[in-house]
Design a protein around this motif. Structure first.
Motif, PDB file in Angstrom:
ATOM      1  N   GLY A  23      51.102 -54.100   1.528  1.00 30.00           N
ATOM      2  CA  GLY A  23      50.226 -55.216   1.209  1.00 30.00           C
ATOM      3  C   GLY A  23      51.013 -56.319   0.550  1.00 30.00           C
ATOM      4  N   ASP A  24      50.299 -57.227  -0.098  1.00 31.30           N
ATOM      5  CA  ASP A  24      50.934 -58.374  -0.729  1.00 31.30           C
ATOM      6  C   ASP A  24      51.550 -57.997  -2.066  1.00 31.30           C
ATOM      7  N   LEU A  25      52.852 -57.799  -2.065  1.00 32.53           N
ATOM      8  CA  LEU A  25      53.640 -57.597  -3.281  1.00 32.53           C
ATOM      9  C   LEU A  25      54.854 -58.501  -3.150  1.00 32.53           C
ATOM     10  N   LEU A  26      54.972 -59.457  -4.037  1.00 28.72           N
ATOM     11  CA  LEU A  26      56.105 -60.376  -4.052  1.00 28.72           C
ATOM     12  C   LEU A  26      56.761 -60.253  -5.406  1.00 28.72           C
ATOM     13  N   SER A  27      58.042 -59.880  -5.416  1.00 21.83           N
ATOM     14  CA  SER A  27      58.698 -59.657  -6.700  1.00 21.83           C
ATOM     15  C   SER A  27      60.169 -60.041  -6.657  1.00 21.83           C
ATOM     16  N   LEU A  28      60.702 -60.236  -7.862  1.00 25.44           N
ATOM     17  CA  LEU A  28      62.124 -60.477  -8.085  1.00 25.44           C
ATOM     18  C   LEU A  28      62.630 -59.313  -8.917  1.00 25.44           C
ATOM     19  N   LEU A  79      55.770 -69.037 -11.343  1.00 31.94           N
ATOM     20  CA  LEU A  79      54.701 -69.981 -11.089  1.00 31.94           C
ATOM     21  C   LEU A  79      54.079 -69.639  -9.744  1.00 31.94           C
ATOM     22  N   LEU A  80      52.793 -69.315  -9.756  1.00 31.09           N
ATOM     23  CA  LEU A  80      52.052 -69.035  -8.530  1.00 31.09           C
ATOM     24  C   LEU A  80      51.145 -70.223  -8.254  1.00 31.09           C
ATOM     25  N   ASP A  81      51.382 -70.912  -7.141  1.00 25.91           N
ATOM     26  CA  ASP A  81      50.552 -72.042  -6.724  1.00 25.91           C
ATOM     27  C   ASP A  81      49.821 -71.629  -5.459  1.00 25.91           C
ATOM     28  N   GLN A  82      48.576 -71.166  -5.616  1.00 23.80           N
ATOM     29  CA  GLN A  82      47.825 -70.678  -4.458  1.00 23.80           C
ATOM     30  C   GLN A  82      47.376 -71.819  -3.556  1.00 23.80           C
ATOM     31  N   LEU A 138      55.182 -69.174  -4.416  1.00 21.18           N
ATOM     32  CA  LEU A 138      55.517 -68.422  -5.613  1.00 21.18           C
ATOM     33  C   LEU A 138      56.956 -68.772  -5.970  1.00 21.18           C
ATOM     34  N   SER A 139      57.172 -69.192  -7.213  1.00 19.54           N
ATOM     35  CA  SER A 139      58.510 -69.615  -7.631  1.00 19.54           C
ATOM     36  C   SER A 139      58.955 -68.831  -8.859  1.00 19.54           C
ATOM     37  N   PHE A 140      60.244 -68.479  -8.887  1.00 15.86           N
ATOM     38  CA  PHE A 140      60.879 -67.802 -10.013  1.00 15.86           C
ATOM     39  C   PHE A 140      61.898 -68.757 -10.617  1.00 15.86           C
ATOM     40  N   GLU A 167      51.177 -66.805   2.472  1.00 12.68           N
ATOM     41  CA  GLU A 167      49.751 -67.097   2.581  1.00 12.68           C
ATOM     42  C   GLU A 167      48.984 -66.107   1.714  1.00 12.68           C
ATOM     43  N   PHE A 168      48.556 -66.562   0.560  1.00 11.41           N
ATOM     44  CA  PHE A 168      47.847 -65.713  -0.391  1.00 11.41           C
ATOM     45  C   PHE A 168      46.373 -65.660  -0.029  1.00 11.41           C
ATOM     46  N   SER A 169      45.808 -64.455  -0.138  1.00 11.07           N
ATOM     47  CA  SER A 169      44.369 -64.320   0.089  1.00 11.07           C
ATOM     48  C   SER A 169      43.802 -63.425  -1.006  1.00 11.07           C
ATOM     49  N   GLY A 170      42.695 -63.838  -1.561  1.00 15.40           N
ATOM     50  CA  GLY A 170      42.072 -63.048  -2.614  1.00 15.40           C
ATOM     51  C   GLY A 170      42.768 -63.220  -3.940  1.00 15.40           C
ATOM     52  N   ASN A 171      42.430 -62.322  -4.862  1.00 16.26           N
ATOM     53  CA  ASN A 171      42.985 -62.368  -6.209  1.00 16.26           C
ATOM     54  C   ASN A 171      44.395 -61.809  -6.243  1.00 16.26           C
ATOM     55  N   MET A 172      45.243 -62.453  -7.034  1.00 17.80           N
ATOM     56  CA  MET A 172      46.605 -61.979  -7.244  1.00 17.80           C
ATOM     57  C   MET A 172      46.765 -61.665  -8.729  1.00 17.80           C
TER      58      MET A 172
END
Length: 104
Positions: free
Chosen positions: A24-29, A56-59, A64-66, A81-86
Motif C-alpha cells: 500500500g501507500d508507504l513513503l519513507s526515508l 512536508l506532505l502537500d496533498q 512529499l518532501s524530506f 497520488e495520495f488518496s484518503g488519510n495519511m
C-alpha cells in the motif's frame, strides 16, 4: 526511517497481526549504514547525516518532501497520488539511539 503511510497500513501495523509488511501507500526515508534511501531502495546522495529531518506532505500538489532542517536544504521530493488519510510513520531501528519529534 520516517515518512507517511495510508490508513490501511496504519491500521494493520497497529493491530500487530501481520507476517509480512502490508502493501500500500508507504513513503519513507531511511538512514542506514551511513546512507539515505527511499522506500523501494532508491539511494539519496547527501554528504552528511541529518540531525533533524523535516517532512512536508502537500496533498493538493501530491508531493512529499524530506529536508535537512538545520542546513535548510531539500533531500528529496516525491510525487505520489495520495488518496484518503495519511499518517506519520516512524521506525527508530534497533540501535538504541534517541528519536525525537519536533513541532513545526
Amino acid at each position: 526511517e520516517l515518512g507517511v503511510v495510508c490508513e490501511e497500513i496504519r491500521n494493520t501495523l497497529k493491530s500487530n497481526m501481520m507476517n509480512t509488511f502490508p502493501k500500500g501507500d508507504l513513503l519513507s526515508l531511511r538512514f542506514s549504514q551511513g546512507e539515505y534511501s527511499l522506500t523501494g531502495g532508491e539511494s539519496i546522495r547527501y554528504w552528511k547525516p541529518c540531525r533533524v529531518v523535516g517532512i512536508l506532505l502537500d496533498q493538493e500538489l501530491d508531493m512529499l518532501s524530506f529536508f535537512d532542517v538545520e542546513e535548510k536544504c531539500l533531500l528529496k521530493s516525491l510525487s505520489h497520488e495520495f488518496s484518503g488519510n495519511m499518517y506519520p510513520f516512524f521506525n527508530p531501528g534497533s540501535d538504541d539511539k534517541w528519536l525525537g519529534v519536533r513541532p513545526v
